[in-house]
Design an enzyme around this catalytic site. Sequence first.
Site, mmCIF file in Angstrom:
data_model
loop_
_atom_site.group_PDB
_atom_site.id
_atom_site.type_symbol
_atom_site.label_atom_id
_atom_site.label_comp_id
_atom_site.label_asym_id
_atom_site.label_seq_id
_atom_site.Cartn_x
_atom_site.Cartn_y
_atom_site.Cartn_z
ATOM 1 N N SER A 73 23.424 41.148 45.700
ATOM 2 C CA SER A 73 24.787 40.770 46.087
ATOM 3 C C SER A 73 25.077 39.359 45.597
ATOM 4 O O SER A 73 24.299 38.443 45.871
ATOM 5 C CB SER A 73 24.933 40.786 47.614
ATOM 6 O OG SER A 73 24.642 42.071 48.094
ATOM 7 N N GLU A 84 26.001 33.999 47.288
ATOM 8 C CA GLU A 84 24.742 34.112 48.033
ATOM 9 C C GLU A 84 23.590 33.381 47.330
ATOM 10 O O GLU A 84 22.786 32.724 47.986
ATOM 11 C CB GLU A 84 24.410 35.598 48.215
ATOM 12 C CG GLU A 84 23.233 35.825 49.121
ATOM 13 C CD GLU A 84 22.881 37.299 49.253
ATOM 14 O OE1 GLU A 84 23.708 38.050 49.790
ATOM 15 O OE2 GLU A 84 21.785 37.677 48.832
ATOM 16 N N ARG A 93 22.327 35.383 56.413
ATOM 17 C CA ARG A 93 21.962 34.904 55.068
ATOM 18 C C ARG A 93 21.915 33.373 55.046
ATOM 19 O O ARG A 93 22.379 32.725 54.106
ATOM 20 C CB ARG A 93 22.967 35.377 53.998
ATOM 21 C CG ARG A 93 23.017 36.827 53.591
ATOM 22 C CD ARG A 93 21.710 37.391 53.159
ATOM 23 N NE ARG A 93 21.030 37.912 54.315
ATOM 24 C CZ ARG A 93 21.325 39.053 54.922
ATOM 25 N NH1 ARG A 93 22.279 39.814 54.463
ATOM 26 N NH2 ARG A 93 20.664 39.475 55.956
HETATM 27 C C1 LIG Z 1 18.292 43.860 42.912
HETATM 28 C C2 LIG Z 1 18.300 42.828 44.005
HETATM 29 C C3 LIG Z 1 18.476 43.215 45.319
HETATM 30 C C4 LIG Z 1 18.473 42.271 46.355
HETATM 31 N N1 LIG Z 1 18.661 42.692 47.628
HETATM 32 C C5 LIG Z 1 18.654 41.787 48.647
HETATM 33 C C6 LIG Z 1 18.858 42.217 49.997
HETATM 34 O O1 LIG Z 1 19.007 43.394 50.273
HETATM 35 N N2 LIG Z 1 18.863 41.273 50.959
HETATM 36 C C7 LIG Z 1 18.674 39.948 50.691
HETATM 37 O O2 LIG Z 1 18.688 39.150 51.633
HETATM 38 N N3 LIG Z 1 18.478 39.524 49.421
HETATM 39 C C8 LIG Z 1 18.468 40.395 48.401
HETATM 40 N N4 LIG Z 1 18.295 39.969 47.107
HETATM 41 C C9 LIG Z 1 18.152 38.536 46.820
HETATM 42 C C10 LIG Z 1 16.687 38.057 46.667
HETATM 43 O O3 LIG Z 1 15.840 39.101 46.248
HETATM 44 C C11 LIG Z 1 16.131 37.477 47.965
HETATM 45 O O4 LIG Z 1 16.931 36.410 48.410
HETATM 46 C C12 LIG Z 1 14.679 36.989 47.782
HETATM 47 O O5 LIG Z 1 14.158 36.571 49.018
HETATM 48 C C13 LIG Z 1 14.559 35.824 46.795
HETATM 49 O O6 LIG Z 1 13.185 35.639 46.551
HETATM 50 P P1 LIG Z 1 12.646 34.917 45.267
HETATM 51 O O7 LIG Z 1 11.181 34.695 45.455
HETATM 52 O O8 LIG Z 1 13.047 35.642 44.057
HETATM 53 O O9 LIG Z 1 13.401 33.513 45.365
HETATM 54 P P2 LIG Z 1 14.015 32.568 44.195
HETATM 55 O O10 LIG Z 1 15.139 33.288 43.576
HETATM 56 O O11 LIG Z 1 12.877 32.183 43.292
HETATM 57 O O12 LIG Z 1 14.481 31.358 45.037
HETATM 58 C C14 LIG Z 1 15.604 31.488 45.891
HETATM 59 C C15 LIG Z 1 15.799 30.153 46.621
HETATM 60 O O13 LIG Z 1 14.702 29.920 47.504
HETATM 61 C C16 LIG Z 1 14.027 28.712 47.157
HETATM 62 N N5 LIG Z 1 12.589 28.968 47.346
HETATM 63 C C17 LIG Z 1 11.871 29.998 46.837
HETATM 64 N N6 LIG Z 1 10.600 29.952 47.287
HETATM 65 C C18 LIG Z 1 10.520 28.862 48.090
HETATM 66 C C19 LIG Z 1 9.474 28.263 48.841
HETATM 67 N N7 LIG Z 1 8.245 28.754 48.858
HETATM 68 N N8 LIG Z 1 9.758 27.129 49.560
HETATM 69 C C20 LIG Z 1 10.994 26.592 49.541
HETATM 70 N N9 LIG Z 1 12.024 27.127 48.851
HETATM 71 C C21 LIG Z 1 11.791 28.239 48.131
HETATM 72 C C22 LIG Z 1 14.395 28.426 45.713
HETATM 73 O O14 LIG Z 1 14.308 27.049 45.412
HETATM 74 C C23 LIG Z 1 15.824 28.949 45.678
HETATM 75 O O15 LIG Z 1 16.696 27.999 46.225
HETATM 76 C C24 LIG Z 1 18.303 40.892 46.038
HETATM 77 C C25 LIG Z 1 18.118 40.505 44.702
HETATM 78 C C26 LIG Z 1 18.117 41.455 43.691
HETATM 79 C C27 LIG Z 1 17.909 41.021 42.268
#
Ligand SMILES: Cc1cc2nc3c(=O)[nH]c(=O)nc-3n(C[C@H](O)[C@H](O)[C@H](O)COP(=O)(O)OP(=O)(O)OC[C@H]3O[C@@H](n4cnc5c(N)ncnc54)[C@H](O)[C@@H]3O)c2cc1C
Length: 360
Positions: free
Chosen positions: A241, A347, A166
Amino acid sequence: MNVRDDVPLAPLTTLELGGNARHLVEAADDAAIAEALRWADARGLPVLILGGGSNVVVADRGWDGLCVRIATRGRRFDDAGGGGAVTLTAAAGEPWDDVVADTVARDLAGLECLSGIPGLVGATPIQNVGAYGQEVADTIRSVTVLERRTGRVLELPPAACSFGYRDSAFKHDPDFFVVLAVTFALRRAGAPTLRYHELAEALAGGAAPTLAGTRAAVLALRRKKSMLIVDGDPNRRSVGSFFTNPVVAAAAAETAAQRAVALGAIRSPDEMPRWPAAGGAVKLSAGWLIERAGVPKGLRRGPVGISTAHALALVHHGGGSTAALLQLAQEVSDAVHARFGMTLVPEPTMIGVPWPPSEN
Ligand SMILES: Cc1cc2nc3c(=O)[nH]c(=O)nc-3n(C[C@H](O)[C@H](O)[C@H](O)COP(=O)(O)OP(=O)(O)OC[C@H]3O[C@@H](n4cnc5c(N)ncnc54)[C@H](O)[C@@H]3O)c2cc1C
């Protein structure tokens, strides 16, 4: 460039919490991302890059700068390598689970266990997204980034990304790069990865597991744990998480197990779940520690609580605040520290909020 002012961020996050962004731009292509960054730099404003908002905790007072919402699209498959090797390059704004579904439908192995994770492609390298025995670092061939300081576009090999559990170089220095696209190395007609015990068990006993069957099994497991966002699920507002699983020295893991025995949580230290991690370290289950520290699933603290389906997910039930969520997170973290001497690490990315909140 269409800059909007005072835009509520809560509806753009899966927690549905947080205040307004002073300015917000939707960037539908890479040039728009670069233009937005220049616009913010010219005004001395900090920049928040937002994908699907599924891994961020936004301060109640919001973001006093520019939020760039990534909305770039495009997928390119290339099988020029031959021998079943196929690369997929996906733009940062592609919805992650659509991409996974597409690879499975095309019989391409490599991402199937990562089914059902919310968010967009560009965020997957940030914390090296992982689940059910796979992480994106297993398949990432390169990450195309915009270097913020110079405006150059670079293609980074995995070695330059410092992927860990992570974790990545991007997570440590969020102002350095914007991810524009990610290239994955996949295998045509490859076997699904069945490293994760619970997934292997779910698929045992039938015909040889397929990629489609594996995706379906992962989605079913996730749904049971409310780790899939489903309308009407009372646990649906979360970041998944909230804490990472602690990775500690073997001696610290043993101390935690002895404490669990002394607390009457288990009879013998071997009953504590633990897995070998890199460099002789040991990975513990944060969810197990939380429950054994006396924090039950379904706990409520007004508008926030613990998911009824997973001890590691903090949920917002509506009408709450980031302050209330963080207070609960601190309560959980303090309980684990008091019982087991372990410090839990959140996380999600904290946007404008300190962690631990008591240091405010
Ligand atoms: C129900 C649920 C289940 C989940 N299960 C998992 C799992 O099993 N495993 C896991 O690893 N995660 C999990 N997650 C967490 C999350 O979905 C992941 O980390 C996902 O990759 C985040 O994507 P996002 O586009 O929503 O990012 P955001 O929440 O929009 O951003 C997250 C971070 O990344 C940065 N960021 C986003 N896009 C970019 C970009 N293009 N360039 C630079 N920085 C960027 C943002 O600034 C921020 O710091 C879960 C979340 C939820 C709500």
